[in-house]
Motif scaffolding. Structure first.
Motif, PDB file in Angstrom:
ATOM      1  N   SER A   1       0.828  -1.204   0.000  1.00  0.00           N
ATOM      2  CA  SER A   1       0.000   0.000   0.000  1.00  0.00           C
ATOM      3  C   SER A   1       0.866   1.260   0.000  1.00  0.00           C
ATOM      4  O   SER A   1       0.530   2.252  -0.658  1.00  0.00           O
ATOM      5  CB  SER A   1      -0.938  -0.006   1.203  1.00  0.00           C
ATOM      6  N   PHE A   2       1.975   1.220   0.714  1.00  0.00           N
ATOM      7  CA  PHE A   2       2.873   2.375   0.724  1.00  0.00           C
ATOM      8  C   PHE A   2       3.437   2.639  -0.667  1.00  0.00           C
ATOM      9  O   PHE A   2       3.522   3.793  -1.108  1.00  0.00           O
ATOM     10  CB  PHE A   2       4.012   2.142   1.718  1.00  0.00           C
ATOM     11  N   ARG A   3       3.800   1.597  -1.378  1.00  0.00           N
ATOM     12  CA  ARG A   3       4.373   1.775  -2.713  1.00  0.00           C
ATOM     13  C   ARG A   3       3.332   2.242  -3.723  1.00  0.00           C
ATOM     14  O   ARG A   3       3.665   2.967  -4.663  1.00  0.00           O
ATOM     15  CB  ARG A   3       5.052   0.479  -3.155  1.00  0.00           C
ATOM     16  N   ILE A   4       2.096   1.842  -3.542  1.00  0.00           N
ATOM     17  CA  ILE A   4       1.031   2.376  -4.401  1.00  0.00           C
ATOM     18  C   ILE A   4       0.869   3.875  -4.162  1.00  0.00           C
ATOM     19  O   ILE A   4       0.763   4.659  -5.108  1.00  0.00           O
ATOM     20  CB  ILE A   4      -0.286   1.630  -4.135  1.00  0.00           C
ATOM     21  N   MET A   5       0.864   4.270  -2.895  1.00  0.00           N
ATOM     22  CA  MET A   5       0.734   5.683  -2.562  1.00  0.00           C
ATOM     23  C   MET A   5       1.884   6.498  -3.153  1.00  0.00           C
ATOM     24  O   MET A   5       1.656   7.544  -3.787  1.00  0.00           O
ATOM     25  CB  MET A   5       0.692   5.860  -1.045  1.00  0.00           C
ATOM     26  N   VAL A   6       3.103   6.045  -2.963  1.00  0.00           N
ATOM     27  CA  VAL A   6       4.264   6.777  -3.468  1.00  0.00           C
ATOM     28  C   VAL A   6       4.256   6.812  -4.993  1.00  0.00           C
ATOM     29  O   VAL A   6       4.539   7.850  -5.612  1.00  0.00           O
ATOM     30  CB  VAL A   6       5.561   6.144  -2.947  1.00  0.00           C
ATOM     31  N   GLY A   7       3.905   5.689  -5.618  1.00  0.00           N
ATOM     32  CA  GLY A   7       3.853   5.648  -7.078  1.00  0.00           C
ATOM     33  C   GLY A   7       2.848   6.641  -7.636  1.00  0.00           C
ATOM     34  O   GLY A   7       3.127   7.342  -8.628  1.00  0.00           O
ATOM     35  N   LEU A   8       1.685   6.731  -7.002  1.00  0.00           N
ATOM     36  CA  LEU A   8       0.685   7.689  -7.455  1.00  0.00           C
ATOM     37  C   LEU A   8       1.160   9.123  -7.228  1.00  0.00           C
ATOM     38  O   LEU A   8       0.889  10.013  -8.044  1.00  0.00           O
ATOM     39  CB  LEU A   8      -0.635   7.455  -6.724  1.00  0.00           C
ATOM     40  N   GLY A   9       1.868   9.356  -6.124  1.00  0.00           N
ATOM     41  CA  GLY A   9       2.414  10.683  -5.883  1.00  0.00           C
ATOM     42  C   GLY A   9       3.403  11.094  -6.962  1.00  0.00           C
ATOM     43  O   GLY A   9       3.400  12.257  -7.415  1.00  0.00           O
ATOM     44  N   LEU A  10       4.227  10.167  -7.406  1.00  0.00           N
ATOM     45  CA  LEU A  10       5.178  10.476  -8.475  1.00  0.00           C
ATOM     46  C   LEU A  10       4.453  10.727  -9.794  1.00  0.00           C
ATOM     47  O   LEU A  10       4.874  11.591 -10.583  1.00  0.00           O
ATOM     48  CB  LEU A  10       6.178   9.329  -8.619  1.00  0.00           C
ATOM     49  N   LEU A  11       3.357  10.005 -10.039  1.00  0.00           N
ATOM     50  CA  LEU A  11       2.558  10.263 -11.237  1.00  0.00           C
ATOM     51  C   LEU A  11       1.919  11.646 -11.181  1.00  0.00           C
ATOM     52  O   LEU A  11       1.819  12.342 -12.201  1.00  0.00           O
ATOM     53  CB  LEU A  11       1.489   9.194 -11.393  1.00  0.00           C
ATOM     54  N   MET A  12       1.483  12.069 -10.002  1.00  0.00           N
ATOM     55  CA  MET A  12       0.932  13.422  -9.843  1.00  0.00           C
ATOM     56  C   MET A  12       2.000  14.462 -10.141  1.00  0.00           C
ATOM     57  O   MET A  12       1.724  15.481 -10.795  1.00  0.00           O
ATOM     58  CB  MET A  12       0.400  13.613  -8.424  1.00  0.00           C
ATOM     59  N   LEU A  13       3.204  14.236  -9.653  1.00  0.00           N
ATOM     60  CA  LEU A  13       4.299  15.159  -9.928  1.00  0.00           C
ATOM     61  C   LEU A  13       4.585  15.230 -11.423  1.00  0.00           C
ATOM     62  O   LEU A  13       4.778  16.334 -11.979  1.00  0.00           O
ATOM     63  CB  LEU A  13       5.554  14.721  -9.167  1.00  0.00           C
ATOM     64  N   ALA A  14       4.606  14.084 -12.086  1.00  0.00           N
ATOM     65  CA  ALA A  14       4.840  14.065 -13.533  1.00  0.00           C
ATOM     66  C   ALA A  14       3.713  14.776 -14.271  1.00  0.00           C
ATOM     67  O   ALA A  14       3.958  15.513 -15.236  1.00  0.00           O
ATOM     68  CB  ALA A  14       4.967  12.618 -14.008  1.00  0.00           C
ATOM     69  N   LEU A  15       2.475  14.570 -13.825  1.00  0.00           N
ATOM     70  CA  LEU A  15       1.328  15.245 -14.442  1.00  0.00           C
ATOM     71  C   LEU A  15       1.480  16.757 -14.363  1.00  0.00           C
ATOM     72  O   LEU A  15       1.218  17.483 -15.330  1.00  0.00           O
ATOM     73  CB  LEU A  15       0.034  14.802 -13.744  1.00  0.00           C
ATOM     74  N   ALA A  16       1.929  17.240 -13.208  1.00  0.00           N
ATOM     75  CA  ALA A  16       2.091  18.676 -13.030  1.00  0.00           C
ATOM     76  C   ALA A  16       3.233  19.217 -13.883  1.00  0.00           C
ATOM     77  O   ALA A  16       3.105  20.273 -14.525  1.00  0.00           O
ATOM     78  CB  ALA A  16       2.335  18.985 -11.553  1.00  0.00           C
ATOM     79  N   VAL A  17       4.361  18.520 -13.902  1.00  0.00           N
ATOM     80  CA  VAL A  17       5.523  18.990 -14.666  1.00  0.00           C
ATOM     81  C   VAL A  17       5.213  19.037 -16.154  1.00  0.00           C
ATOM     82  O   VAL A  17       5.492  20.033 -16.850  1.00  0.00           O
ATOM     83  CB  VAL A  17       6.744  18.095 -14.382  1.00  0.00           C
ATOM     84  N   VAL A  18       4.609  17.973 -16.674  1.00  0.00           N
ATOM     85  CA  VAL A  18       4.255  17.939 -18.093  1.00  0.00           C
ATOM     86  C   VAL A  18       3.221  19.014 -18.409  1.00  0.00           C
ATOM     87  O   VAL A  18       3.278  19.686 -19.445  1.00  0.00           O
ATOM     88  CB  VAL A  18       3.724  16.543 -18.477  1.00  0.00           C
ATOM     89  N   GLY A  19       2.247  19.199 -17.503  1.00  0.00           N
ATOM     90  CA  GLY A  19       1.230  20.213 -17.722  1.00  0.00           C
ATOM     91  C   GLY A  19       1.808  21.626 -17.777  1.00  0.00           C
ATOM     92  O   GLY A  19       1.416  22.436 -18.624  1.00  0.00           O
ATOM     93  N   LEU A  20       2.741  21.925 -16.889  1.00  0.00           N
ATOM     94  CA  LEU A  20       3.371  23.243 -16.916  1.00  0.00           C
ATOM     95  C   LEU A  20       4.152  23.461 -18.211  1.00  0.00           C
ATOM     96  O   LEU A  20       4.161  24.568 -18.771  1.00  0.00           O
ATOM     97  CB  LEU A  20       4.298  23.397 -15.707  1.00  0.00           C
ATOM     98  N   LEU A  21       4.784  22.400 -18.693  1.00  0.00           N
ATOM     99  CA  LEU A  21       5.525  22.503 -19.949  1.00  0.00           C
ATOM    100  C   LEU A  21       4.570  22.767 -21.113  1.00  0.00           C
ATOM    101  O   LEU A  21       4.833  23.629 -21.973  1.00  0.00           O
ATOM    102  CB  LEU A  21       6.327  21.221 -20.189  1.00  0.00           C
TER     103      LEU A  21
END
Length: 461
Positions: A323-343
């Motif tokens: 469960s911890f790794r699912i949470m962290v993985g989703l957090g990294l996907l959120m970060l990628a979503l934001a970075v790509v969106g800003l670009l």
């Protein structure tokens, strides 16, 4: 096959009810602050598009708030029916903390919610904005007391055992226990992220359908900017929370990382299949030294292993590990979503990249999934204790027959399926309809018989 015990079924029941309930308060905490932002922006710009969006999301808030209240009513009942031992031993601390939530947050919300929902043509704009702010403040105060009580169960402080019963000796220490500050911020940011992803996902849905384009663009820009600001903060607070867990709950940290022996310079286990019987990890994918660097902020820092704890004091490993790794993985996907969106925003392609809009839609439930998996990590990792190091879960359960708990579990399951089904249908209907034009504001006369009439300024500005 072992017959489930009443204690095990009670844990399943509480986890099932809580998993449904927590989604709605988390959503409304973020939505309330989103409504404050929209109304404040409207008061400044007087753009009717902002008022339309406010009324649209207010409908979503009202439905989610109602579902949160209904689904949460049974939570307090279970402390008496299923967890009498917890109420008897720890009620002197948990009872007041939960009552403070009712006396402050619930009363505040109950006072101003009606004004916010139905007072547009009955009070001035400033009074209505005040009501929205008070409702948002109430949701945050509610999270304060709930997280304080739950964090005290994780890292109990400010108490003494008197004849087998916990007595509070320092309320300041009990409320602001070691894990509370970081867990409160972590939870509130998780609520904000969950709401931001929903707002952005709904906006992307409208843009893909070609409906409400102007309003969808505004919402997507706001959601992207908000997620881009919050997700780095959430990662930072999550790291701080991990340091608190290492200091105060080392067995939980060992389970989260599936560390069996105490070592220095430990690797970061990206994936493994923990074998609790053999006390080893199969198919492990490790990154050398990175575990110590993240968990201790030292290249060769020491991390305790599960073998340092008696078997009866160890938490389950598989559930918090995955469960911890699912949470962290989703957090990294959120970060990628934001970075790509800003670009894409910088390149003026944010609203035309259909693949990116579909990514937003796919991420709509990510905040809620991360919230649930984070909660599972915290609560399962606390086992076998209900109050960490003080009261075991098995001793907190009520002396009831397993068949009684099973019967109530079935009733809860059926009821929540109906409730959740109806609520989901209603919210989908509102979201599908979209942000239609808000009802017009009519003139009004302040009368002494109407509540809050004395604060109405009778002006339309």
């Amino acid at each position: 096959m072992a017959v489930p015990t009443a204690e095990f079924l009670s844990r399943i029941q509480f986890g099932f009810v809580m998993s449904f309930h927590i989604l709605f308060p988390a959503f409304t905490i973020g939505l309330a602050s989103w409504l404050v932002f929209l109304e404040a922006l409207w008061l400044r710009k007087r753009d009717e598009m902002l008022r339309d969006l406010y009324f649209f999301w207010m409908k979503v808030f009202a439905g989610s708030f109602g579902l949160g209240v209904v689904s949460g009513i049974v939570m307090s009942f279970q402390f008496g029916t299923n967890w009498a031992g917890l109420s008897t031993v720890a009620g002197n601390v948990l009872g007041p903390l939960l009552n403070y939530e009712v006396m402050t947050a619930f009363f505040l919300e109950a006072t101003f919610l009606g004004v916010m929902l139905f007072g547009w043509n009955r009070v001035s704009h400033r009074t209505h904005f005040l009501a929205t702010c008070m409702v948002a403040l109430g949701t945050l105060i509610s999270s304060f007391w709930i997280l304080s009580a739950n964090s005290w169960m994780q890292t109990p402080q400010g108490y003494a055992m008197v004849d087998g019963v916990i007595q509070a000796t320092d309320w300041w220490a009990a409320i602001f226990n070691p894990s509370f500050p970081t867990r409160l911020v972590h939870m509130v940011l998780a609520c904000f992220l969950s709401t931001g992803l929903v707002v952005g996902g709904v906006s992307a849905w409208y843009l893909l359908r070609g409906v409400w384009p102007d309003k969808a663009r505004l919402m997507l820009r706001c959601a992207l900017a908000f997620v881009a600001i919050v997700i780095p903060l959430q990662i930072l607070v999550g790291d701080m929370s991990g340091l608190v867990v290492r200091e105060h709950q080392p067995a939980k940290l060992a389970a989260i990382e599936a560390r069996w022996t105490t070592e220095k310079s430990v690797p970061l286990t990206l994936f493994a299949w923990p074998d609790e019987k053999a006390e080893r990890n199969d198919y492990a994918i490790d990154v050398p030294h990175l575990g110590s660097l993240i968990l201790t902020h030292s290249w060769d820092g020491e991390v305790k292993g599960l073998k340092d704890f008696a078997p009866e004091d160890r938490p389950p490993v598989a559930a918090p590990f995955f469960s911890f790794r699912i949470m962290v993985g989703l957090g990294l996907l959120m970060l990628a979503l934001a970075v790509v969106g800003l670009l894409l925003w910088w390149r003026r392609r944010l609203f035309d990249s259909r693949w990116y809009l579909r990514w937003w839609m796919a991420m709509m439930p990510a905040g809620f999934i991360a919230l649930l998996t984070g909660w599972y990590t915290a609560e399962i990792g606390r086992q076998p204790w209900v109050v960490y190091g003080v009261l075991r879960t098995v001793d907190a359960a009520s002396p009831v027959h397993a068949s009684s708990v099973l019967g109530s579990l079935i009733v809860y399951f059926v009821t929540y399926m109906i409730l959740f089904g109806f609520g989901s249908w209603y919210l989908f209907k509102v979201l599908h309809t979209g942000p239609e034009a808000a009802p017009p504001r009519f003139g009004f006369e302040a009368t002494a018989s109407r509540p809050l009439a004395v604060v109405d300024d009778r002006r339309e500005d």
